[in-house]
Design a protein around this motif. Sequence first.
Motif, PDB file in Angstrom:
ATOM      1  N   LYS A 195     -22.657 -25.667   3.728  1.00  0.00           N
ATOM      2  CA  LYS A 195     -23.839 -24.386   4.672  1.00  0.00           C
ATOM      3  C   LYS A 195     -24.342 -24.395   3.506  1.00  0.00           C
ATOM      4  N   SER A 227     -26.470 -17.176  11.389  1.00  0.00           N
ATOM      5  CA  SER A 227     -27.848 -17.546  10.413  1.00  0.00           C
ATOM      6  C   SER A 227     -28.467 -16.726   9.614  1.00  0.00           C
ATOM      7  N   VAL A 240     -30.630 -22.378   8.564  1.00  0.00           N
ATOM      8  CA  VAL A 240     -29.102 -22.557   7.950  1.00  0.00           C
ATOM      9  C   VAL A 240     -28.927 -23.311   8.954  1.00  0.00           C
ATOM     10  N   ASN A 272     -19.390 -29.030   8.754  1.00  0.00           N
ATOM     11  CA  ASN A 272     -18.102 -28.713   8.288  1.00  0.00           C
ATOM     12  C   ASN A 272     -17.080 -30.116   9.761  1.00  0.00           C
ATOM     13  N   SER A 315     -25.712 -25.903   9.054  1.00  0.00           N
ATOM     14  CA  SER A 315     -23.570 -25.899   8.699  1.00  0.00           C
ATOM     15  C   SER A 315     -22.942 -27.495   8.712  1.00  0.00           C
ATOM     16  N   ASP A 337     -15.965 -17.339   8.711  1.00  0.00           N
ATOM     17  CA  ASP A 337     -16.437 -18.305   9.404  1.00  0.00           C
ATOM     18  C   ASP A 337     -17.667 -18.582  10.289  1.00  0.00           C
ATOM     19  N   ASP A 372     -22.706 -22.199   0.662  1.00  0.00           N
ATOM     20  CA  ASP A 372     -21.135 -22.608   1.025  1.00  0.00           C
ATOM     21  C   ASP A 372     -20.711 -23.758   0.697  1.00  0.00           C
TER      22      ASP A 372
END
Length: 179
Positions: A148, A45, A70, A74, A72, A41, A103
């Motif tokens: 991600k 990047s 990157v 969540n 991300s 987790d 992901d």
Amino acid sequence: MAILSIPEKSIQISKVQEIRQFLNQRGIFYDQWSCDVIFNDTVSSEDILKAYSKDLTPFMENGGYETADVISINSLTENYGAIRAKFLAEHIHTEDEIRFFVDGQGLFWFNLDTEPVFNLLCQRGDLISVPAGSKHWFDAGETNPFVKAIRIFIDMSGWVPHYTNSKIEEQFQEFKIPV
Ligand SMILES: [Fe+2]
């Protein structure tokens, strides 16, 4: 593994070769990259970009792409509602929108005008390039978003969304992500 859906025709395609062919025929580049690194987790990047450099570096060199970062998202992402809304309205970009899914998952929706709207569920290992000028939108889901992804650019200004204000995305709000 991606799944392509055409809701109006109740069609679903999950074979990679068929998805690739469907998308390529419409000028949408699709590929899959593999990576045997398991990310935790707190991965940075830089570590993600490094883990995929085997595919990322030649892809960027061949395509003339200058930068990669990157993104991300969540369930802890602040202001997710506002972030979701930004991607969820149909729009175009002046350069290709390229995403590689490290992901999680998300749905890219395409409105090519000449055929029914279709979507591609992108998951770990899927690379997609939405051509400049193509009408599209993206959804990581209303609740429990998790994605991600590596973003690849020529020029970051090309990524600014130009909204069509068609509201066509509202016709597909009930679509359930295939499992
Ligand atoms: Fe976009």
